[in-house]
Design a protein around this motif. Structure first.
Motif, PDB file in Angstrom:
ATOM      1  N   GLU A  12      -5.979   6.662   2.241  1.00  0.00           N
ATOM      2  CA  GLU A  12      -6.465   5.289   2.343  1.00  0.00           C
ATOM      3  C   GLU A  12      -5.596   4.373   1.480  1.00  0.00           C
ATOM      4  O   GLU A  12      -5.100   4.761   0.425  1.00  0.00           O
ATOM      5  CB  GLU A  12      -7.947   5.186   1.972  1.00  0.00           C
ATOM      6  CG  GLU A  12      -8.330   5.685   0.613  1.00  0.00           C
ATOM      7  CD  GLU A  12      -8.586   7.186   0.516  1.00  0.00           C
ATOM      8  OE1 GLU A  12      -9.114   7.593  -0.518  1.00  0.00           O
ATOM      9  OE2 GLU A  12      -8.242   7.947   1.441  1.00  0.00           O
ATOM     10  N   THR A  31      -7.579   5.983  10.278  1.00  0.00           N
ATOM     11  CA  THR A  31      -8.312   6.885  11.179  1.00  0.00           C
ATOM     12  C   THR A  31      -7.791   8.313  11.021  1.00  0.00           C
ATOM     13  O   THR A  31      -6.648   8.519  10.590  1.00  0.00           O
ATOM     14  CB  THR A  31      -8.138   6.464  12.656  1.00  0.00           C
ATOM     15  OG1 THR A  31      -6.756   6.669  13.029  1.00  0.00           O
ATOM     16  CG2 THR A  31      -8.543   5.016  12.878  1.00  0.00           C
ATOM     17  N   PRO A  32      -8.597   9.293  11.413  1.00  0.00           N
ATOM     18  CA  PRO A  32      -8.121  10.677  11.374  1.00  0.00           C
ATOM     19  C   PRO A  32      -6.880  10.888  12.249  1.00  0.00           C
ATOM     20  O   PRO A  32      -5.981  11.639  11.874  1.00  0.00           O
ATOM     21  CB  PRO A  32      -9.307  11.482  11.903  1.00  0.00           C
ATOM     22  CG  PRO A  32     -10.499  10.638  11.590  1.00  0.00           C
ATOM     23  CD  PRO A  32     -10.023   9.222  11.741  1.00  0.00           C
ATOM     24  N   GLU A  33      -6.816  10.210  13.377  1.00  0.00           N
ATOM     25  CA  GLU A  33      -5.660  10.346  14.266  1.00  0.00           C
ATOM     26  C   GLU A  33      -4.382   9.866  13.579  1.00  0.00           C
ATOM     27  O   GLU A  33      -3.332  10.509  13.679  1.00  0.00           O
ATOM     28  CB  GLU A  33      -5.881   9.577  15.575  1.00  0.00           C
ATOM     29  CG  GLU A  33      -6.977  10.144  16.454  1.00  0.00           C
ATOM     30  CD  GLU A  33      -8.393   9.834  15.970  1.00  0.00           C
ATOM     31  OE1 GLU A  33      -8.597   8.840  15.224  1.00  0.00           O
ATOM     32  OE2 GLU A  33      -9.313  10.602  16.317  1.00  0.00           O
ATOM     33  N   THR A  55     -10.394  12.425   0.654  1.00  0.00           N
ATOM     34  CA  THR A  55     -11.188  11.759   1.688  1.00  0.00           C
ATOM     35  C   THR A  55     -10.529  11.912   3.046  1.00  0.00           C
ATOM     36  O   THR A  55     -11.191  12.215   4.043  1.00  0.00           O
ATOM     37  CB  THR A  55     -11.331  10.259   1.353  1.00  0.00           C
ATOM     38  OG1 THR A  55     -11.817  10.133   0.012  1.00  0.00           O
ATOM     39  CG2 THR A  55     -12.273   9.563   2.294  1.00  0.00           C
ATOM     40  N   THR A  56      -9.216  11.719   3.086  1.00  0.00           N
ATOM     41  CA  THR A  56      -8.471  11.856   4.334  1.00  0.00           C
ATOM     42  C   THR A  56      -8.410  13.315   4.768  1.00  0.00           C
ATOM     43  O   THR A  56      -8.603  13.637   5.942  1.00  0.00           O
ATOM     44  CB  THR A  56      -7.051  11.277   4.173  1.00  0.00           C
ATOM     45  OG1 THR A  56      -7.160   9.890   3.846  1.00  0.00           O
ATOM     46  CG2 THR A  56      -6.234  11.442   5.428  1.00  0.00           C
ATOM     47  N   LYS A  58     -10.462  15.657   4.293  1.00  0.00           N
ATOM     48  CA  LYS A  58     -11.757  16.084   4.813  1.00  0.00           C
ATOM     49  C   LYS A  58     -11.880  15.778   6.304  1.00  0.00           C
ATOM     50  O   LYS A  58     -12.538  16.501   7.042  1.00  0.00           O
ATOM     51  CB  LYS A  58     -12.862  15.366   4.025  1.00  0.00           C
ATOM     52  CG  LYS A  58     -14.199  16.047   4.060  1.00  0.00           C
ATOM     53  CD  LYS A  58     -15.091  15.479   2.993  1.00  0.00           C
ATOM     54  CE  LYS A  58     -16.199  14.703   3.658  1.00  0.00           C
ATOM     55  NZ  LYS A  58     -17.168  14.161   2.737  1.00  0.00           N
ATOM     56  N   GLU A  59     -11.203  14.719   6.748  1.00  0.00           N
ATOM     57  CA  GLU A  59     -11.268  14.303   8.152  1.00  0.00           C
ATOM     58  C   GLU A  59     -10.252  15.016   9.034  1.00  0.00           C
ATOM     59  O   GLU A  59     -10.345  14.955  10.253  1.00  0.00           O
ATOM     60  CB  GLU A  59     -11.045  12.797   8.248  1.00  0.00           C
ATOM     61  CG  GLU A  59     -12.119  11.980   7.562  1.00  0.00           C
ATOM     62  CD  GLU A  59     -11.827  10.490   7.599  1.00  0.00           C
ATOM     63  OE1 GLU A  59     -10.659  10.101   7.829  1.00  0.00           O
ATOM     64  OE2 GLU A  59     -12.763   9.714   7.396  1.00  0.00           O
ATOM     65  N   ILE A  60      -9.248  15.672   8.427  1.00  0.00           N
ATOM     66  CA  ILE A  60      -8.202  16.333   9.215  1.00  0.00           C
ATOM     67  C   ILE A  60      -8.018  17.783   8.758  1.00  0.00           C
ATOM     68  O   ILE A  60      -6.903  18.277   8.624  1.00  0.00           O
ATOM     69  CB  ILE A  60      -6.873  15.552   9.153  1.00  0.00           C
ATOM     70  CG1 ILE A  60      -6.344  15.464   7.713  1.00  0.00           C
ATOM     71  CG2 ILE A  60      -7.011  14.186   9.770  1.00  0.00           C
ATOM     72  CD1 ILE A  60      -4.892  15.018   7.618  1.00  0.00           C
ATOM     73  N   GLU A  61      -9.120  18.485   8.580  1.00  0.00           N
ATOM     74  CA  GLU A  61      -9.076  19.843   8.056  1.00  0.00           C
ATOM     75  C   GLU A  61      -8.216  20.778   8.897  1.00  0.00           C
ATOM     76  O   GLU A  61      -7.512  21.627   8.363  1.00  0.00           O
ATOM     77  CB  GLU A  61     -10.495  20.407   7.924  1.00  0.00           C
ATOM     78  CG  GLU A  61     -11.280  19.748   6.808  1.00  0.00           C
ATOM     79  CD  GLU A  61     -12.704  20.264   6.695  1.00  0.00           C
ATOM     80  OE1 GLU A  61     -13.076  21.205   7.441  1.00  0.00           O
ATOM     81  OE2 GLU A  61     -13.441  19.731   5.859  1.00  0.00           O
TER      82      GLU A  61
END
Length: 110
Positions: A12, A31-33, A55-56, A58-61
């Motif tokens: 972020e 965004t995760p993408e 934080t990021t 966690k969204e792109i494990e």
């Protein structure tokens, strides 16, 4: 011959923007993408280390996991703008325990 790897940072905006002052390659994502593309692009571009905010990450494990068993790039989790979620430290602890065979990082009470 000296081989120099680049270092990248993904996360972020509030958490990664300061890394520009250090001369690192920075990708602020929303965004995760965007995060998945940024990590994959940095890996292809020869970054030896990619710092990713917790934080990021966690969204792109799945993306992080894909690089786990590769020599390069090393994906290192760092606290995000909201502070640490403890994910990065837990991964370091797991890796040290795997390498040493015992948990040497936990505080022992006694």
């Amino acid at each position: 011959m000296i081989c120099m790897y680049k270092i990248g940072v993904v996360g972020e905006r509030d958490a990664v923007i300061a890394f520009l002052a250090l001369g690192l390659q920075v990708r602020a994502v929303e965004t995760p993408e965007e995060a998945m593309r940024a990590v994959d692009t940095m890996a292809r571009e020869g970054n030896g280390v990619i710092f990713v905010t917790e934080t990021t990450a966690k969204e792109i494990e799945e993306t992080i996991e894909r690089y786990k068993n590769q020599m390069l790039p090393a994906i290192i989790l760092i606290p995000g703008s909201q502070g640490s979620l403890g994910i990065g430290l837990a991964k370091i602890k797991d890796n040290v325990e795997k390498a040493v065979g015992v948990d040497i990082l936990s505080k022992k009470e006694g």
